[in-house]
Scaffold this active site. Structure first.
Site, PDB file in Angstrom:
ATOM      1  N   GLU A  13       0.940  -1.154   0.045  1.00  0.00           N
ATOM      2  CA  GLU A  13       0.007  -0.061  -0.055  1.00  0.00           C
ATOM      3  C   GLU A  13       0.929   1.054  -0.051  1.00  0.00           C
ATOM      4  OE1 GLU A  13      -1.634   3.056   0.333  1.00  0.00           O
ATOM      5  OE2 GLU A  13      -1.807   2.641   2.829  1.00  0.00           O
ATOM      6  N   CYS A  26      -1.666   9.078   2.831  1.00  0.00           N
ATOM      7  CA  CYS A  26      -1.638   8.825   1.120  1.00  0.00           C
ATOM      8  C   CYS A  26      -2.842   9.262   0.453  1.00  0.00           C
ATOM      9  CB  CYS A  26      -1.415   7.302   1.082  1.00  0.00           C
ATOM     10  SG  CYS A  26      -2.439   6.126   1.786  1.00  0.00           S
TER      11      CYS A  26
END
Length: 490
Positions: free
Chosen positions: A258, A292
């Protein structure tokens, strides 16, 4: 609930390694300087190569023990961990504020998510099962029976990031344990104390010591763990560059990544502009933009561009910047002074190229002032790279097709937001945007921990959420019963 103490501790918090069921206090230590108070707040044990080897050997020896625990037993531990997270919410939020400069209001939100994540992992442990396969649906299968079940992968490696060190540790260790694995945790050097506190919480909830170890250190520790064949599956959250290095070291083993993003949010002309501006301001600067999926690029239809920009800038200017231990603070410090300088330098670079910096563009030590950059060039760093900081770039667009193309430019594709009342646009964006997830009626920065989360392109491989992570933390084992059929033999 009692408010966190106003003053930080006078002595650094010790964060020993946990290896072979023992907290290690011997050896050398590495200090963590709090980015807001600018002095040592925690001290992590520096894991040695010999300790890495010992931890890996202990993990391999523990595989059968942890795998033999009934799913109900694993679920009970995780449910107790969920309750303990709520009990220790203030304590953990305070650690996040000290080690990372994260405002306690954001830290309390993260620990609430930790509790949710453990509860979801417990539910997924109870759902573990398999299938009776339709083997007799084909002529060669007639007379036979086939079954599957999901078996633990064995040894999991969890490498966690600094921006959400508690919740992402909960995701990885919670899902790995729910699936029946033993886990090696390599926490971020910036958050050793809070990482230890979450692991201690799991142990206090009854997790067997054989199920989790924690090894502090830098890239050399992570690289050694990733390259070791005794690790069966790796779950990594971090930058795209670091993720590429993890994948190279891991080789053919199962790896879930991720990674980064430069998330876009679209505001259409039919949107509630004031509401969209308020949401983008709140979610563009929470945790100083160090997420993010934090709002980095906002594309606004030209007819409502100026009203949005005015409302958005006003909302940003009202954010309270300061001491992360103050419960009213909206924006605390970034993780380092270098990270804050990135916000300042990228904003200045965009301004030199023709953009307008409407507010911010400055820093005090590691605290970056919330920065709004209007109409940057399409190739500016604030558009094409991941700023991972307290900066939002706002640009106009003309047609919906144009803005979808703008969002898709570049190497990232994690998550996007869309403000519109037009359901056809929502479905079009869902289909056309090169992202792992789309939030309609909100910004890119929204996540429910029980939903699949992850990206495409350089934003990662796999999905991070308990149900989907358990797929990665298990292997499908098939049993074939020859000449024994539940379907009939003719």
């Amino acid at each position: 609930m009692p408010e966190p103490e106003a003053s930080p501790p006078t002595d650094p918090i010790a964060a020993p390694a946990l290896i072979s069921g023992v907290w290690r206090h011997d050896g050398s230590w590495v200090d963590r300087t709090g980015p807001y108070i600018r002095r040592t707040v925690s001290r992590a044990h520096a894991t040695t190569p010999e300790e890495i080897d010992e931890a890996l050997a202990y993990a391999r020896a523990s595989v059968r023990t942890i795998g033999a625990l009934a799913p109900a037993s694993r679920a009970a531990v995780l449910e107790r961990a969920s309750a303990l997270a709520l009990e220790r919410r203030d304590e953990l939020a305070r650690l996040l504020a000290l080690e990372l400069g994260k405002p306690v209001k954001d830290g309390r939100g993260e620990i609430l998510r930790v509790a949710d994540t453990f509860a979801v992992c417990a539910a997924e442990a109870r759902r573990l099962g398999g299938e009776v396969l339709p083997v007799a649906g084909w002529e060669r299968g007639v007379g036979n029976t086939a079954l599957t079940y999901r078996a633990p992968a064995g040894v999991a490696l969890a490498i966690t990031p600094f921006n959400a060190p508690a919740n992402l540790l909960a995701h990885k260790v919670g899902a790995a344990f729910a699936a029946g694995n033993t886990t090696l945790v390599k926490p971020p050097p910036q958050a050793p104390a809070v990482s230890n506190a979450v692991v201690q919480l799991l142990l206090d909830a009854g997790m067997p010591p054989a199920a989790v170890q924690i090894l502090h250190g830098g890239v050399e520790v992570g690289a050694a763990l990733c390259a070791d064949p005794r690790v069966d599956v790796i779950s990594f959250t971090g930058s795209s560059a670091a993720g590429a290095a993890v994948a190279r070291a891991a080789g053919p083993r199962r790896t879930v990544l991720e990674l980064g993003g430069n998330a876009a949010t679209i505001v259409c002309e039919d949107a509630d502009v004031e509401h969209a501006a308020a949401v983008c301001a709140r979610t563009g600067y929470s945790n100083s933009g160090q997420s993010c999926i934090s709002v980095q690029r906002v594309y606004v239809q030209r007819a409502v561009y100026q009203p949005f920009l005015d409302a958005f800038t006003k909302q940003v200017q009202q954010l309270k910047v300061g001491d992360p231990l103050d419960p009213d603070t909206d924006v605390g410090a970034m993780v380092t002074e270098e990270a804050a300088e990135r916000v300042v330098s990228w904003a200045a670079e965009a301004a030199r190229a023709g953009a307008t910096v409407l507010c911010g563009g400055t820093r005090e030590h590691a605290t970056a002032a919330p920065t709004v950059v209007a109409a940057p060039p399409a190739d500016a760093k604030v558009v094409v790279q991941e700023v991972f900081g307290a900066l939002v770039a706002v640009s106009p667009y003309d047609s919906f097709d144009d803005v979808l193309a703008l969002c898709n430019v570049g190497r990232f594709g994690l998550q996007a937001g869309l403000f519109t009342k037009d359901l056809r646009r929502a479905f079009t964006a869902w289909r056309e945007l090169e992202v792992g997830g789309l939030v309609v009626g909100g910004s890119s920065n929204f996540r429910l921990d029980h939903l699949p989360f992850g990206g495409v392109k350089d934003s990662g491989i796999g999905r991070e959420s308990p149900r989907w992570m358990i797929d990665d933390f298990t292997v499908v084992k098939t049993l074939v019963l020859r000449d024994l059929s539940i379907w009939g033999d003719n």
